[in-house]
Design a protein around this motif. Sequence first.
Motif, short mmCIF file in Angstrom:
data_model
loop_
_atom_site.label_atom_id
_atom_site.label_comp_id
_atom_site.label_asym_id
_atom_site.label_seq_id
_atom_site.Cartn_x
_atom_site.Cartn_y
_atom_site.Cartn_z
N THR A 12 -50.25 45.80 -14.99
CA THR A 12 -51.45 46.75 -15.85
C THR A 12 -51.94 48.17 -14.86
N SER A 13 -51.85 47.97 -13.71
CA SER A 13 -52.47 48.78 -13.20
C SER A 13 -51.93 49.64 -11.94
N GLU A 14 -51.91 50.23 -11.19
CA GLU A 14 -51.15 50.50 -9.84
C GLU A 14 -51.39 49.86 -8.62
N ASN A 15 -52.74 49.79 -9.11
CA ASN A 15 -53.23 48.21 -8.01
C ASN A 15 -51.97 47.44 -7.77
N TRP A 16 -51.89 46.97 -8.28
CA TRP A 16 -50.49 45.80 -8.51
C TRP A 16 -49.47 46.06 -8.21
N VAL A 17 -49.07 47.40 -8.72
CA VAL A 17 -47.93 47.70 -7.50
C VAL A 17 -47.52 47.98 -6.40
N LEU A 18 -48.74 48.81 -6.16
CA LEU A 18 -49.47 49.04 -4.52
C LEU A 18 -49.08 47.27 -3.90
N ALA A 19 -50.20 46.42 -4.57
CA ALA A 19 -49.78 45.32 -3.29
C ALA A 19 -48.61 44.49 -3.54
N GLU A 20 -48.28 44.01 -4.19
CA GLU A 20 -46.98 43.53 -4.27
C GLU A 20 -46.21 44.07 -2.63
N ASN A 21 -45.70 45.36 -2.47
CA ASN A 21 -45.67 45.84 -1.05
C ASN A 21 -45.78 45.46 0.36
N LEU A 22 -47.04 45.74 -0.16
CA LEU A 22 -48.49 45.44 1.08
C LEU A 22 -48.55 44.25 1.58
N PHE A 23 -47.88 42.86 0.64
CA PHE A 23 -47.98 41.81 0.51
C PHE A 23 -46.61 41.35 1.66
N ASN A 24 -45.67 41.88 0.59
CA ASN A 24 -44.33 41.60 1.64
C ASN A 24 -44.58 42.14 2.75
N GLU A 25 -44.85 43.24 2.99
CA GLU A 25 -44.48 43.81 4.69
C GLU A 25 -45.81 43.11 4.77
N GLY A 26 -46.78 42.46 4.67
CA GLY A 26 -47.76 42.44 5.53
C GLY A 26 -47.41 40.68 6.08
#
Length: 368
Positions: free
Chosen positions: A57-71
Amino acid sequence: MRSLTKAVAVTAALGLALTGCGRSEEATPEASGSGSTAAAGGFPADSAIGIALPQKTSENWVLAENLFNEGLTSAGFKGDVQFANGGVSEQQNQIQAMITKGAKVIVVGAIDGAQLGTQLKAAKDSGATVIAYDRLLTNTADVDYYIAYDNFKVGQLQGQALLDGLAMKKPAGPYNIELFAGSPDDNNAKVFFDGAMEVLKPKIDDGTLKVVSGQQSFEQAVTQGWKAENAQKRMDTLLAGSYTGSTALDGVLSPNDTLARAIITSVKAAGKPIPVVTGQDSEVESVKSIMAGEQFSTINKDTRKLVEETIAMVVALQKGEEPTITDTTSYDNGVKVVPANLLEPVIVTKANAAEAYANDPVLGPLTK
Ligand code: BGC
């Protein structure tokens, strides 16, 4: 896609940040003392970690996906990041599947924080630690920690930004305003609204601010599902009903950027001048709008930092240590006060955008 570019860029930054995982501000003994047994014993360093996110529902969630995967990968874990675009029952099934796969920590950004009790109990029964991410998990004892930007502070900053923007527009009131809130199933929505109203209510009471529609309560202001089209429709209706003729709309409290842009679209379509509109999330299109002099403010809640801190909590738990906790009083979920790691949100207007995004590879260049 812009947001993806941003995600890739920030992922690289996070990877660097995680390599030096030592943290400077460890919890003080009195701040961390929740008596939680979640950290006892630790678990294998290559364990599965489940991340259950809501809809995009907002960009923060989209960003979190890759950040969690990579991190999570670079920290040595097996990350399992899921979105529940289909709604609450999909999220319930995803959490259940994470338990079945043996996840040692389950991080939940809930669609509806009150609807996951059965799954959270199963998670705890399986020995997993449960972390509420960004949104509190409510009416359950089965949540160990909460990590988020300080939501009440976000609301206060939004309320103050609205007042500041109005004062810049014309030196004295009364100012005509309307109030928007987020989705009522998200615990944050009411906290944001309450924070903003703590600042705005005295000004409504003394006549400086006038909510022309009369719709002042949270229930009247909500936007189901945080959906842009619902905010746009409500703004259309408010304009048609309360702002006919020469009645000016001076300002709108908007709880986030997606809804702010929908509100601005509605006002433009009605042929009215753009009022002072607040926001949250530092979405690319809203930062551009702020620099173009349309949206007035947003909030910087850097997703890189939030994910980084969440992974630091997971790392602490893996080692059998207590994670960093900064607040043990604010987040009563109806059953318990959930120990929280609260990060500081930052208000951003055109005046401080360059400074606020100086370290953001995507937003920084937009403010030059
Ligand atoms: C988040 C906001 C976001 C909203 C809609 C909230 O829970 O804290 O950052 O704008 O959800 O996605």
